[in-house]
Scaffold this active site. Structure first.
Site, PDB file in Angstrom:
ATOM      1  CB  SER A   1      -0.843  -0.033   1.071  1.00 36.68           C
ATOM      2  OG  SER A   1      -1.812   1.166   1.275  1.00 36.68           O
TER       3      SER A   1
ATOM      4  CG  ASP B   1      -2.997   3.849  -1.165  1.00 34.59           C
ATOM      5  OD1 ASP B   1      -3.553   3.701  -2.297  1.00 34.59           O
ATOM      6  OD2 ASP B   1      -3.060   3.119  -0.127  1.00 34.59           O
TER       7      ASP B   1
ATOM      8  CB  ALA C   1      -9.291  10.561   9.129  1.00 35.39           C
TER       9      ALA C   1
ATOM     10  CB  SER D   1       1.082   0.997  14.019  1.00 35.35           C
ATOM     11  OG  SER D   1       1.174   0.499  12.837  1.00 35.35           O
TER      12      SER D   1
HETATM   13  P1  NG1 Z   1      -2.173   1.133  11.389  1.00 29.75           P
HETATM   14  O1  NG1 Z   1      -0.890   1.201  11.000  1.00 29.75           O
HETATM   15  O2  NG1 Z   1      -2.790   0.012  12.183  1.00 29.75           O
HETATM   16  O3  NG1 Z   1      -2.677   2.384  12.092  1.00 29.75           O
HETATM   17  C1  NG1 Z   1      -2.768   2.189   8.967  1.00 29.75           C
HETATM   18  C2  NG1 Z   1      -3.999   3.130   9.161  1.00 29.75           C
HETATM   19  C3  NG1 Z   1      -5.152   2.439   8.852  1.00 29.75           C
HETATM   20  C4  NG1 Z   1      -5.098   1.375   7.836  1.00 29.75           C
HETATM   21  C5  NG1 Z   1      -4.098   0.525   7.610  1.00 29.75           C
HETATM   22  C6  NG1 Z   1      -4.061  -0.465   6.414  1.00 29.75           C
HETATM   23  C7  NG1 Z   1      -4.051   5.143  10.054  1.00 29.75           C
HETATM   24  C8  NG1 Z   1      -4.032   6.051  11.363  1.00 29.75           C
HETATM   25  N1  NG1 Z   1      -3.980   3.690   9.978  1.00 29.75           N
HETATM   26  O4  NG1 Z   1      -2.924   1.152  10.180  1.00 29.75           O
HETATM   27  O5  NG1 Z   1      -6.248   3.094   8.997  1.00 29.75           O
HETATM   28  O6  NG1 Z   1      -5.543   1.685   6.679  1.00 29.75           O
HETATM   29  O7  NG1 Z   1      -2.882   1.287   7.783  1.00 29.75           O
HETATM   30  O8  NG1 Z   1      -3.409   0.016   5.415  1.00 29.75           O
HETATM   31  O9  NG1 Z   1      -4.226   5.782   9.117  1.00 29.75           O
HETATM   32 ZN    ZN Z   2      -3.351   1.283   0.028  1.00 35.26          ZN
END
Ligand code: NG1
Ligand code: ZN
Length: 547
Positions: free
Chosen positions: A69, A281, A378, A505
């Protein structure tokens, strides 16, 4: 198939995709994601798992997407797609993790164990669709997935370089031919076809401008828009940047995540004041918009919350116009949603809104409880889901309603066709947003004026063990380590409109900190103070809290 014939599972592992690391890896928020060099055995094993999953689902098609991603080039990842085109069922995440971490020597036995546990009939056919993003490590990983599928005698179909949402769409269509044709061309025909239909009904007017500038993050989304661009016949004039040529690196200082988190415009885009720019993205499933002010000094961001409210308000308008009053529309957000958006949804749009844990699977699931569910993170990942009841009602009105009702219902049907309901999709969302702006004759500034975001800041803190942080209440409160939540409460209380939360995360080895307040300075200060508290109370690593 008797277990003895699974010897080939071991042979492929040993000869082609041996496990060369002991680092534990977990199926997280978005599948497995780490340095590409640590993933080959994991992807091979996901090929095995996809075949087992397909057989458990009576031979229906499962998807495997190779992507990391918005992460930078050296990373990669893999995620499985279930038959309806949605994320892998949560109870299988633990199985995926187990299979990914066993030694090569134990792989055959563990595969047999998993087959028994899930009661897969290995005599059935199995079908797996495989797609990948533009990373140079992706073809090798896709080949490992194919070997996994072959090892268990499934049929693999490779889609080459596609966006994540295109693969989700194709999986869904393969299992449900009423949804569309399971090819990249079938996807363009449905989504772009619906956009053109709607444009024929809604002439360009007001301050809407058909020129849209796009930051493609040097990834696959921009490349696909470049294909679509040629068929748009002036209905939308796409000016594309960051398409991966000229030495531009994937997601580096560009793309939706960079724009959202750094609150800075991407490199590689030529800017003029008030230009409407969309930023995708790396795998084309997230979308944000922005524009610069009259002196090109300040960036104004239209993130997932702005997109969600735009789409929800337009669909609500159409529902009213076609008098489909028994259809309940609801919105789903996460704790990262700007407080001002939640207030606007409740007080102005008067639409029910729920807050769930981060991760698309949670949002998708919650959105299914409404007749029409709009969900967005968001960061710009989201879509709209229409229940069967909603579709049937709208179809009926489109045929049998009064002329004005019919008109609105027909627009809604095009809107539904333009939506990729399987997963958040930057390309589909882009056409949805452009449709609403065009229908309203609005420019990007007017869209922005619906409500004013509270200034916010996101930071990351590196700690010894990020899982030392536990959360509750859709991640809005922190239950461990002890004392952290009360410290956050104290800090937040000192700021007008202050709000802050922390969570580990699921895709990076960090703790994320979010803060918002009445001014940017205060949001920055609060985020820094909360980061310090995390660093002090949750075992920060290094000399300073800010990663
Ligand atoms: P994590 O790394 O768990 O915060 C991020 C995004 C998620 C989701 C995932 C998958 C933020 C704050 N967090 O996850 O919303 O999109 O990546 O790609 O944007
Ligand atoms: Zn993505």
């Amino acid at each position: 198939m008797p277990p003895s014939s699974l010897r080939v599972v071991y042979a492929f592992a040993r000869e082609m995709h041996p496990k060369t690391t002991d680092v534990f890896i977990e199926y997280g928020t978005a599948g497995f994601r780490t340095k590409a060099s640590l993933l080959e055995h994991v992807v091979y094993r996901m090929g095995l798992l996809a075949v087992i999953r397909s057989r458990v689902k009576n031979g229906r098609t499962i998807g495997i997407m190779i992507t990391a991603s918005h992460n930078l080039e050296p990373d990669n990842g893999v995620k499985l797609i279930d038959p309806e085109g949605e994320m892998l069922e949560q109870s299988w995440e633990e199985i995926a993790t187990r299979l990914a971490n066993v030694s090569d020597n134990d792989l055959e036995a563990t595969t047999v164990e998993v087959i028994k546990q899930v009661n897969a009939d290995m005599g059935l056919k199995a079908s797996v669709f495989i797609g990948m993003d533009t990373r140079y490590t992706s073809p090798r990983l896709a080949a490992a997935a194919v070997h996994g599928v072959m090892a268990l005698k499934g049929t693999a179909k490779e889609f080459g370089i596609v966006t994540t949402p295109i693969l989700h769409y194709c999986v869904r269509c393969r299992n449900d031919n009423t949804y569309g044709t399971p090819t990249e061309e079938g996807y363009y025909e449905k989504i772009v076809g619906a956009f053109k239909n709607i444009r024929a009904k809604l002439p360009v007017h007001g301050s809407y401008n058909t020129t849209l500038y796009v930051d493609g993050a040097n990834g696959v989304g921009g490349k696909k828009l470049n294909i679509i661009r040629k068929s748009l016949d002036g209905e939308l004039d796409l000016v594309l940047y960051n398409l991966g040529g000229n030495g531009g690196k994937l997601n580096l200082n560009c793309g939706a995540d960079f724009v959202k988190v750094s609150q800075t415009p991407p490199v590689g885009v030529e800017h003029a004041p008030f230009q409407r720019v969309a930023s995708l993205d790396g795998d084309g499933d997230r979308l944000v918009y922005y524009y610069l002010d009259d002196k090109c000094n300040k960036m104004h961001l239209l993130d997932g919350d702005k997109i969600a409210t735009l789409l929800a308000s337009y669909v609500t308008e159409l529902l009213k116009a076609c008098e489909a009053t028994d259809l309940k529309l609801g919105l789903v957000q996460t704790a990262y949603a700007n407080g001002a958006s939640t207030k606007y949804i409740t007080e102005d749009l008067k639409v029910p809104v729920s807050c769930v844990k981060t991760g698309v699977k949670h949002l998708h699931h919650a959105a299914q409880s409404y007749d029409i569910g709009v969900y967005f993170e968001a960061n710009g990942h989201g879509t709209v889901l229409y229940s069967d009841k909603a579709k049937t009602t709208i179809r009926r009105i489109a045929q049998e309603g009064e002329p004005e009702q019919r008109k609105a219902a027909q627009l809604l049907l095009n809107f539904i066709d333009m939506t990729n309901e399987t997963v958040g999709d930057a390309i589909s969302d882009l056409f949805l947003v452009e449709t609403v702006l065009c229908a309203r004759g609005q420019n990007v500034k007017e869209w922005m004026e619906a409500y004013t975001d509270l200034p916010c800041r996101q930071l990351k803190v590196t700690v010894q063990d990020r899982n030392a942080i536990s959360t509750a209440d859709a991640e809005r409160r922190c239950t461990a380590p002890e004392g952290l939540q009360s410290r956050i409460d104290e800090l937040v209380a000192a700021y007008k409109s202050g709000r802050s939360f922390v969570r580990p995360s699921g895709t990076e080895d960090v703790v994320r900190v979010y803060a918002e307040a009445d001014t940017q300075e205060n949001a920055d200060k609060l985020a820094a103070q909360v980061s310090q508290a995390v660093f002090d109370l949750a075992g920060g690593v290094g000399d300073r809290p800010l990663a």
